[in-house]
Motif scaffolding. Structure first.
Motif, PDB file in Angstrom:
ATOM      1  N   ASN A  14      41.296  80.042  28.842  1.00  0.00           N
ATOM      2  CA  ASN A  14      41.989  79.012  28.059  1.00  0.00           C
ATOM      3  C   ASN A  14      42.147  77.717  28.848  1.00  0.00           C
ATOM      4  OD1 ASN A  14      42.250  80.698  25.863  1.00  0.00           O
ATOM      5  ND2 ASN A  14      44.335  81.314  26.347  1.00  0.00           N
ATOM      6  N   TRP A  15      42.450  77.829  30.130  1.00  0.00           N
ATOM      7  CA  TRP A  15      42.662  76.634  30.946  1.00  0.00           C
ATOM      8  C   TRP A  15      41.364  75.840  31.105  1.00  0.00           C
ATOM      9  CZ3 TRP A  15      46.679  73.894  32.053  1.00  0.00           C
ATOM     10  CH2 TRP A  15      46.642  72.961  33.084  1.00  0.00           C
ATOM     11  N   ALA A  16      40.260  76.540  31.274  1.00  0.00           N
ATOM     12  CA  ALA A  16      38.966  75.866  31.404  1.00  0.00           C
ATOM     13  C   ALA A  16      38.637  75.086  30.138  1.00  0.00           C
ATOM     14  CB  ALA A  16      37.877  76.893  31.702  1.00  0.00           C
ATOM     15  N   ALA A  17      38.874  75.695  28.982  1.00  0.00           N
ATOM     16  CA  ALA A  17      38.609  75.018  27.710  1.00  0.00           C
ATOM     17  C   ALA A  17      39.573  73.859  27.497  1.00  0.00           C
ATOM     18  CB  ALA A  17      38.731  76.019  26.559  1.00  0.00           C
ATOM     19  N   PHE A  18      40.817  74.049  27.906  1.00  0.00           N
ATOM     20  CA  PHE A  18      41.834  73.007  27.751  1.00  0.00           C
ATOM     21  C   PHE A  18      41.502  71.778  28.597  1.00  0.00           C
ATOM     22  CE2 PHE A  18      45.841  71.163  29.394  1.00  0.00           C
ATOM     23  CZ  PHE A  18      46.402  70.728  28.189  1.00  0.00           C
ATOM     24  N   LYS A  19      41.024  72.001  29.817  1.00  0.00           N
ATOM     25  CA  LYS A  19      40.760  70.905  30.747  1.00  0.00           C
ATOM     26  C   LYS A  19      39.450  70.173  30.470  1.00  0.00           C
ATOM     27  CE  LYS A  19      41.243  70.642  35.008  1.00  0.00           C
ATOM     28  NZ  LYS A  19      41.048  70.837  36.459  1.00  0.00           N
ATOM     29  N   LYS A  20      38.564  70.778  29.706  1.00  0.00           N
ATOM     30  CA  LYS A  20      37.208  70.239  29.532  1.00  0.00           C
ATOM     31  C   LYS A  20      37.183  68.764  29.134  1.00  0.00           C
ATOM     32  CE  LYS A  20      32.717  71.548  27.661  1.00  0.00           C
ATOM     33  NZ  LYS A  20      31.967  72.528  26.816  1.00  0.00           N
TER      34      LYS A  20
ATOM     35  N   SER B 287      47.592  78.954  30.784  1.00  0.00           N
ATOM     36  CA  SER B 287      47.140  78.966  32.181  1.00  0.00           C
ATOM     37  C   SER B 287      46.123  80.052  32.498  1.00  0.00           C
ATOM     38  CB  SER B 287      48.344  79.113  33.125  1.00  0.00           C
ATOM     39  OG  SER B 287      49.038  80.327  32.885  1.00  0.00           O
ATOM     40  N   SER B 288      45.794  80.896  31.510  1.00  0.00           N
ATOM     41  CA  SER B 288      44.775  81.919  31.744  1.00  0.00           C
ATOM     42  C   SER B 288      43.429  81.243  32.002  1.00  0.00           C
ATOM     43  CB  SER B 288      44.664  82.867  30.549  1.00  0.00           C
ATOM     44  OG  SER B 288      44.157  82.192  29.416  1.00  0.00           O
ATOM     45  N   ASN B 289      42.572  81.891  32.769  1.00  0.00           N
ATOM     46  CA  ASN B 289      41.322  81.261  33.216  1.00  0.00           C
ATOM     47  C   ASN B 289      40.493  80.679  32.083  1.00  0.00           C
ATOM     48  OD1 ASN B 289      41.893  81.829  35.882  1.00  0.00           O
ATOM     49  ND2 ASN B 289      40.809  83.790  35.870  1.00  0.00           N
TER      50      ASN B 289
ATOM     51  N   SER C 107      60.142  75.615  36.595  1.00  0.00           N
ATOM     52  CA  SER C 107      58.886  75.030  37.045  1.00  0.00           C
ATOM     53  C   SER C 107      57.728  75.965  36.678  1.00  0.00           C
ATOM     54  CB  SER C 107      58.899  74.779  38.562  1.00  0.00           C
ATOM     55  OG  SER C 107      59.186  75.956  39.261  1.00  0.00           O
ATOM     56  N   LEU C 108      56.662  75.380  36.184  1.00  0.00           N
ATOM     57  CA  LEU C 108      55.474  76.128  35.783  1.00  0.00           C
ATOM     58  C   LEU C 108      54.309  75.666  36.639  1.00  0.00           C
ATOM     59  CD1 LEU C 108      55.818  75.911  31.880  1.00  0.00           C
ATOM     60  CD2 LEU C 108      56.657  77.704  33.400  1.00  0.00           C
ATOM     61  N   ILE C 109      53.617  76.594  37.269  1.00  0.00           N
ATOM     62  CA  ILE C 109      52.511  76.269  38.161  1.00  0.00           C
ATOM     63  C   ILE C 109      51.182  76.510  37.444  1.00  0.00           C
ATOM     64  CG2 ILE C 109      51.465  76.709  40.421  1.00  0.00           C
ATOM     65  CD1 ILE C 109      54.172  77.997  41.217  1.00  0.00           C
ATOM     66  N   PHE C 110      50.384  75.459  37.339  1.00  0.00           N
ATOM     67  CA  PHE C 110      49.108  75.550  36.642  1.00  0.00           C
ATOM     68  C   PHE C 110      47.941  75.526  37.629  1.00  0.00           C
ATOM     69  CE2 PHE C 110      52.046  74.018  33.475  1.00  0.00           C
ATOM     70  CZ  PHE C 110      51.682  74.731  32.328  1.00  0.00           C
ATOM     71  N   PRO C 111      46.826  76.159  37.257  1.00  0.00           N
ATOM     72  CA  PRO C 111      45.640  76.094  38.131  1.00  0.00           C
ATOM     73  C   PRO C 111      45.009  74.703  38.065  1.00  0.00           C
ATOM     74  CG  PRO C 111      45.139  77.285  36.099  1.00  0.00           C
ATOM     75  CD  PRO C 111      46.610  76.997  36.071  1.00  0.00           C
ATOM     76  N   ASP C 112      44.078  74.430  38.970  1.00  0.00           N
ATOM     77  CA  ASP C 112      43.387  73.132  38.955  1.00  0.00           C
ATOM     78  C   ASP C 112      42.010  73.270  38.322  1.00  0.00           C
ATOM     79  OD1 ASP C 112      44.855  70.830  40.397  1.00  0.00           O
ATOM     80  OD2 ASP C 112      45.335  72.614  41.553  1.00  0.00           O
TER      81      ASP C 112
END
Length: 229
Positions: free
Chosen positions: A44-50, A40-42, A224-229
């Protein structure tokens, strides 16, 4: 860990089992929490969502966490107790009547080996929660909590199972609603214990009977785990 051990005893578990399970769950919460923090770090999350269109689905997140968990266990020091953990995803559940592709599959199967002792097994069922209606329909429904309560291939015949909710910052933090719905479902029998909540969102440990199944009562850990969008 002592507080959790006491909660397990209060929920009906014998003291020796409670000691082992409290250690097991506490370490699992550390592994899950570290994987969640990384994913969920900024950056890593950006790369994961790409490569994903829209919000990540349940399986996207589960597999993303799984890959990080594998690395965490593999890279741990040789004397680190998390190296005693074996974690699988989409692991088929053994059943007398289901075979092959018809087998139920748990999102995470967590096993910890102990020298000269029976291993602990934990099945984890994850659900993506986007609206309040998903709590009843998905999380507490047949494909969520029902996976642990049905006589037909229950996710575990052991004393503890885990439900894991994936939520997002823009759709809302449903942690409170999840716990309230959980407590209501168990007639207010909150056997809760905080488990490194700052990392994992573990909030409740609830006694859930399995009437009519011939199976022993089970304790369900909620997270529960809250993820960024």
């Amino acid at each position: 860990m002592k507080a959790l051990e006491e909660k397990l005893v209060n929920a009906g578990m014998d003291t020796s089992s409670a000691l082992i399970w409290s250690s097991f769950l506490t370490l699992w919460s550390v592994i899950l929490g570290n994987a969640y923090n990384q994913l969920s770090s900024n950056s890593n999350w950006a790369a994961f969502k790409k490569p994903i269109s829209g919000k990540p689905h349940e399986n996207d997140i589960t597999v993303g966490l799984y890959h990080i968990i594998e690395e965490l266990v593999d890279k741990a020091n040789i004397d680190d107790p998390i190296r005693d953990f074996e974690i699988k995803t989409e692991a088929p559940i053994k059943d007398a009547n289901r075979r092959g592709s018809k087998s139920r599959r748990t999102d995470f199967k967590v096993k910890r080996r102990y020298p000269a002792s029976i291993s602990n097994h934990l099945s984890v069922e994850a659900k993506r929660i986007l609206t309040k209606s998903d709590i009843k329909a998905k999380y507490l429904g047949a494909e969520g909590l029902g996976c642990f309560l049905t006589k037909d291939s229950p996710y575990t015949k052991g004393p503890i199972g885990m439900l894991l909710a994936y939520t997002f910052t823009t759709t809302g933090d449903f942690s409170t609603e999840l716990v309230e719905a959980f407590v209501k479902l168990t007639n207010g029998e909150d056997k809760g214990s905080s488990l490194n909540k700052e990392n994992t969102g573990f909030e409740a440990l609830l006694k859930q009977c399995r009437p009519g199944t011939g199976l022993k009562p089970i304790l369900i850990v909620h997270s529960s785990l809250i993820f960024p969008d």
